[in-house]
Design a protein around this motif. Structure first.
Motif, mmCIF file in Angstrom:
data_model
loop_
_atom_site.group_PDB
_atom_site.id
_atom_site.type_symbol
_atom_site.label_atom_id
_atom_site.label_comp_id
_atom_site.label_asym_id
_atom_site.label_seq_id
_atom_site.Cartn_x
_atom_site.Cartn_y
_atom_site.Cartn_z
ATOM 1 N N ARG A 96 -23.793 -3.706 0.234
ATOM 2 C CA ARG A 96 -24.346 -4.352 -0.963
ATOM 3 C C ARG A 96 -25.602 -5.126 -0.554
ATOM 4 N NH1 ARG A 96 -20.730 -3.802 -5.101
ATOM 5 N NH2 ARG A 96 -18.581 -3.317 -4.467
ATOM 6 N N SER A 141 -29.160 -7.212 -0.627
ATOM 7 C CA SER A 141 -29.644 -8.352 -1.400
ATOM 8 C C SER A 141 -31.013 -8.027 -1.988
ATOM 9 C CB SER A 141 -29.746 -9.589 -0.500
ATOM 10 O OG SER A 141 -28.494 -9.915 0.060
ATOM 11 N N ASP A 142 -31.427 -8.826 -2.939
ATOM 12 C CA ASP A 142 -32.762 -8.671 -3.505
ATOM 13 C C ASP A 142 -33.799 -8.830 -2.394
ATOM 14 O OD1 ASP A 142 -34.564 -8.633 -5.992
ATOM 15 O OD2 ASP A 142 -35.221 -10.442 -4.942
ATOM 16 N N ASP A 186 -34.644 -11.007 -14.573
ATOM 17 C CA ASP A 186 -33.429 -11.809 -14.528
ATOM 18 C C ASP A 186 -32.198 -10.906 -14.552
ATOM 19 O OD1 ASP A 186 -34.892 -14.121 -14.509
ATOM 20 O OD2 ASP A 186 -34.780 -14.440 -16.684
ATOM 21 N N GLY A 187 -31.202 -11.244 -13.731
ATOM 22 C CA GLY A 187 -29.971 -10.472 -13.698
ATOM 23 C C GLY A 187 -30.097 -9.138 -12.986
ATOM 24 N N LYS A 188 -31.185 -8.938 -12.245
ATOM 25 C CA LYS A 188 -31.391 -7.694 -11.497
ATOM 26 C C LYS A 188 -31.862 -8.017 -10.081
ATOM 27 C CE LYS A 188 -30.677 -4.633 -14.862
ATOM 28 N NZ LYS A 188 -29.663 -3.550 -14.798
ATOM 29 N N LYS A 189 -31.624 -7.097 -9.178
ATOM 30 C CA LYS A 189 -32.181 -7.205 -7.833
ATOM 31 C C LYS A 189 -33.006 -5.958 -7.545
ATOM 32 C CE LYS A 189 -28.104 -5.243 -5.434
ATOM 33 N NZ LYS A 189 -27.014 -5.508 -4.478
ATOM 34 N N ARG A 190 -33.974 -6.119 -6.673
ATOM 35 C CA ARG A 190 -34.813 -4.988 -6.277
ATOM 36 C C ARG A 190 -34.498 -4.612 -4.825
ATOM 37 N NH1 ARG A 190 -40.609 -7.339 -7.342
ATOM 38 N NH2 ARG A 190 -39.479 -9.160 -6.549
ATOM 39 N N GLN A 222 -34.067 -0.957 -9.088
ATOM 40 C CA GLN A 222 -33.780 -2.244 -9.733
ATOM 41 C C GLN A 222 -32.407 -2.144 -10.374
ATOM 42 O OE1 GLN A 222 -36.622 -3.723 -12.770
ATOM 43 N NE2 GLN A 222 -36.770 -5.517 -11.443
ATOM 44 N N SER A 245 -28.104 -4.024 -10.753
ATOM 45 C CA SER A 245 -27.352 -5.265 -10.932
ATOM 46 C C SER A 245 -27.131 -5.939 -9.580
ATOM 47 C CB SER A 245 -26.012 -4.977 -11.603
ATOM 48 O OG SER A 245 -25.224 -4.131 -10.775
ATOM 49 N N PRO A 246 -26.948 -7.256 -9.576
ATOM 50 C CA PRO A 246 -26.832 -8.002 -8.313
ATOM 51 C C PRO A 246 -25.690 -7.541 -7.415
ATOM 52 C CG PRO A 246 -27.240 -9.504 -10.125
ATOM 53 C CD PRO A 246 -26.977 -8.163 -10.743
ATOM 54 N N ASP A 247 -24.627 -6.963 -7.980
ATOM 55 C CA ASP A 247 -23.484 -6.544 -7.161
ATOM 56 C C ASP A 247 -23.503 -5.053 -6.826
ATOM 57 O OD1 ASP A 247 -23.022 -5.635 -9.704
ATOM 58 O OD2 ASP A 247 -20.877 -6.145 -9.728
#
Length: 208
Positions: A51, A53-54, A91-95, A123, A125-127
């Motif tokens: 998983r 991270s951004d 917001d609410g997203k990671k790259r 891009q 979701s964070p998880d």
């Protein structure tokens, strides 16, 4: 008697030289990498469980490798700004920056041509896992029954981690042009054999 000993010594030297060129079996598969600063590190988890991270950079490389220590690294520009700089944060997203290296024609399965390497900014979701990030930018993906990643963007069309016999295993030291000929040890050994042979002939003639 002396002649026989000389021949045995020569045979031993030739066997040692051949052992240095031993063939080792390799496997054709997609390897998974994490970018750590300016270099690649072989991932400790599979893409289905990792998983990121951004801001993380990850890579995939298709090649024939014997093991993780022998695996070929992804090629090309791999910094986050280069890959994801044009993708604005949300917001609410990671790259997650991904580099996909489809390998060389040497490592390609018979009848297939590898696509050119490319990058993509996923891009998600964070998880999200790496596999989920990959699925958003590189479909179709193909997995086997053990969840091993077999194909990215449909490449290769067939096969999954199959063994490739006769892969040349490189020597422990860096190869240079001197490796194109006999090794120094072999040349020196042959010189010793020639000297011993000459000495044996001289002894025979002296006794005669």
């Amino acid at each position: 008697m002396i002649r026989r000993a000389v021949l045995l010594l020569l045979a031993s030297l030739l066997l040692c030289a051949g052992a240095g060129q031993a063939q080792a079996a390799g496997y054709r598969y997609w390897s998974f990498w994490d970018r750590d600063g300016d270099h690649w590190v072989y991932a400790t988890q599979g893409p289905s469980t990792a998983r990121p991270s951004d801001g993380d950079v990850q890579g995939f490389r298709f090649a024939v490798s014997e093991d993780s220590g022998d695996a070929a690294r992804p090629r090309g520009q791999a910094d986050f700004k280069t890959i994801c700089g044009a993708t604005p944060a949300r917001d609410g997203k990671k790259r997650v920056a991904l580099l996909l290296d489809f390998g060389t024609t040497t490592d390609a399965p018979s009848g297939e041509t590898p696509p050119a390497p490319r990058t993509a900014c996923a891009q998600v979701s964070p998880d999200a896992t790496t596999a989920e990030a990959l699925a958003t930018v590189a479909k179709p993906l193909r997995y086997d029954t053990n969840a091993l990643l077999c194909a990215i963007s449909g490449y290769p069309e067939k096969g999954c981690g199959e063994q490739v016999a006769g892969k040349q295993k490189p020597s422990a030291q860096k190869k240079d042009t001197s490796d194109d000929g006999p090794s120094l040890g072999l040349v020196a050994g042959i010189a010793v054999v020639v000297a011993l042979g000459g000495a044996a002939v001289w002894q025979v003639r002296r006794r005669a």
